[in-house]
Motif scaffolding. Structure first.
Motif, mmCIF file in Angstrom:
data_model
loop_
_atom_site.group_PDB
_atom_site.id
_atom_site.type_symbol
_atom_site.label_atom_id
_atom_site.label_comp_id
_atom_site.label_asym_id
_atom_site.label_seq_id
_atom_site.Cartn_x
_atom_site.Cartn_y
_atom_site.Cartn_z
ATOM 1 N N MET A 55 -5.702 12.125 -4.374
ATOM 2 C CA MET A 55 -5.255 11.115 -3.442
ATOM 3 C C MET A 55 -5.891 10.556 -2.316
ATOM 4 O O MET A 55 -6.073 9.364 -2.030
ATOM 5 C CB MET A 55 -3.825 11.636 -3.137
ATOM 6 N N PRO A 104 -7.086 3.603 0.756
ATOM 7 C CA PRO A 104 -6.233 2.694 1.289
ATOM 8 C C PRO A 104 -7.082 1.134 0.987
ATOM 9 O O PRO A 104 -8.358 1.314 1.421
ATOM 10 C CB PRO A 104 -6.168 2.928 2.708
ATOM 11 N N GLU A 162 0.707 -1.251 -0.067
ATOM 12 C CA GLU A 162 -0.140 -0.012 -0.047
ATOM 13 C C GLU A 162 0.909 1.181 -0.050
ATOM 14 O O GLU A 162 0.432 2.278 -0.634
ATOM 15 C CB GLU A 162 -0.911 -0.075 1.216
ATOM 16 N N ARG A 163 1.846 1.485 0.702
ATOM 17 C CA ARG A 163 2.850 2.608 0.794
ATOM 18 C C ARG A 163 3.321 2.717 -0.601
ATOM 19 O O ARG A 163 3.461 3.733 -0.892
ATOM 20 C CB ARG A 163 3.993 2.339 1.782
ATOM 21 N N GLN A 170 0.534 3.956 -2.969
ATOM 22 C CA GLN A 170 0.267 5.470 -2.826
ATOM 23 C C GLN A 170 1.350 6.379 -3.467
ATOM 24 O O GLN A 170 0.913 7.295 -4.000
ATOM 25 C CB GLN A 170 0.329 5.673 -1.200
ATOM 26 N N VAL A 184 -7.680 7.391 -4.352
ATOM 27 C CA VAL A 184 -6.830 6.422 -3.946
ATOM 28 C C VAL A 184 -6.743 6.019 -2.776
ATOM 29 O O VAL A 184 -5.968 6.062 -1.926
ATOM 30 C CB VAL A 184 -5.356 6.934 -4.158
#
Length: 456
Positions: free
Chosen positions: A258, A264, A197-198, A201, A262
């Motif tokens: 974001m 999580p 996920e990091r 993003q 986007v």
């Protein structure tokens, strides 16, 4: 009411007797700073505040997304609102989960048990109101459906009240269009089955930053954001863009991308056991035409010299994504409300919210109406951008309206924008609660582009 809470209390008594050996906090609660605190069988914690002169109502607060181990439970959106509610005679209770994140599954059980603990400690309530913000707003309406014998009413604030499935389908539509049109070969832009996920993003942020530098990129960002139904005024530090100022509106969509698109995904997929989103069968041309931003996107494409029809054709031809039915079923349960309610619900949204978008309110209302329960529902809107940025007096006014509905059995006009503004003004003058700069307004949101609860 006594019969109802006798049942709930018996359930919790069993839990408490088991917890005595596993989680002593529920059997030997601590009274600290005037609050009753303890632990739940799930590993979460609870806190209960008792007023000096109880009016018979209990407010059960559900937290938003985030948090985790060690986070203290809270019972209201702010300390000022907690003090105001205690002065008004409300008892307040809240929980925090052991692991945080998308903890709706845990909260649904914890909040039910908390009602039983309140009954054991304070006596049988006359009314129990579920309230919370963001994910906590969703939890509040889900509690009304899951435990109608325990919860009398709900006040979801900025909640994803239409649920996780349509919310994340909207996010998939936005990220799918973004990747297909701006970075089709960049595998870092994971759409579903997210592994990192990091990194995901960061990659979306990098491509977004570069795309915003060109007219072509700005047009495609606007298209992707519009398919996710992001409104063109989302930034709380900005003035509302003029209707014809397409550049200012596009900047709002880009700034919101974001946070609003986007979302999580990896933690939710881990809980659901797979991918719960799909875009099979979606007509993106139709979606754009009904998004409310069609003219804006068309103008940006014309300014960039791009073919909108060509890009919509590329989306039509791109490989689509299917969902895991078991994962969809999990997110339906935890939670994607049906709209089947037996007590009053007052939803509150900001018109420029970006996660969830205000269209959630319309879709939830449609579901409630389909069950024949529209007499129980009222919806209020604060005309400003942002997410959960209500003033304390606005929240107090909404709670007062819901309490009036419970006492009288009628909404009458207590939840209209005019009545809520007048109530917020009175409360601010009398109590000193912050009134804020926004105001309740008459507003009719669009339906969600993807209102469905399950695939097929």
């Amino acid at each position: 009411m006594f019969t109802r809470f006798s049942i709930v209390r018996a359930t919790v008594t069993v839990v408490a007797s088991v917890t005595l050996a596993v989680s002593p906090g529920i059997a030997s609660a601590d009274v600290s700073g005037g609050a009753l605190q303890g632990n739940l069988l799930s590993g979460g914690a609870y806190v209960i505040h008792e007023p000096a002169d109880w009016n018979g109502s209990v407010l059960v607060w559900s937290p938003g997304y985030g948090g985790g181990s060690g986070q203290a439970p809270v019972t209201a959106p702010s300390s000022a609102l907690l003090d105001w509610a205690l002065d008004e005679g409300y008892a307040l209770a809240g929980t925090s989960t052991a692991d945080g994140g998308w903890a709706v599954e845990n909260l649904l059980v914890d909040q039910r048990d908390l009602v039983g603990i309140v009954a054991d400690e304070l006596g049988d309530p006359e009314r129990v109101i579920a309230w919370g913000s963001s994910m906590g707003g969703l939890t509040s309406v889900a509690l009304m459906e899951a435990y109608p014998d325990a919860f009398d009413a709900a006040l979801p604030l900025c909640g994803s009240v239409a649920g996780a499935v349509p919310m994340l389908n909207g996010s998939l539509d936005g990220t799918f269009a973004f990747k297909t049109l701006l970075a089709p070969g960049d595998d870092r832009l994971e759409l579903v089955a997210v592994q990192d996920e990091r990194a995901r993003q960061a990659a979306f942020g990098e491509v977004l930053h570069e795309a915003q530098r060109t007219p072509e990129g700005r047009a495609r960002i606007a298209l992707a954001a519009s398919l996710a139904q992001i409104p063109p005024w989302t930034q709380s530090d900005s003035e509302r863009p003029a209707r014809g100022d397409i550049d200012a509106q596009q900047k709002q969509l880009s700034a919101a991308f974001m946070w609003g698109v986007v979302s999580p995904r990896q933690p939710l997929e881990a809980r659901a056991g797979g991918n719960f989103s799909w875009n099979t069968g979606v007509d993106y041309g139709h979606a754009l035409r009904t998004s409310g931003n069609h003219a804006l996107v068309r103008s940006l494409y014309r300014e960039a010299g791009l073919s909108l029809a060509g890009d919509l054709g590329a989306l039509e031809d791109a490989d689509r994504i299917s969902a895991d039915p078991n994962a969809v079923a999990y997110m339906q349960r935890n939670a994607t409300p049906t709209g089947d309610i037996s007590g009053p619900v007052l939803t509150v949204h900001e018109t420029g919210d970006l996660a969830p978008t205000v269209a959630q309110a319309r879709t939830y209302a449609d579901r409630v109406r389909a069950h024949g329960d529209n007499r129980l529902l009222r919806q209020a809107f604060v005309d400003r951008p942002g997410h959960c940025s209500y003033s304390d007096a606005e929240v107090a006014a909404a709670l007062t309206a819901l309490e009036t509905r419970l006492e009288t059995g009628r909404w009458a006009n207590v939840a209209t924008s005019r009545a809520l503004n007048a109530s917020a003004d009175r409360i601010a003058r009398a109590s000193g609660l912050d009134r804020g700069e926004g105001s309740f307004a008459s507003f009719h949101p669009d339906r969600m582009l993807r209102p469905e609860r399950g695939e097929g």
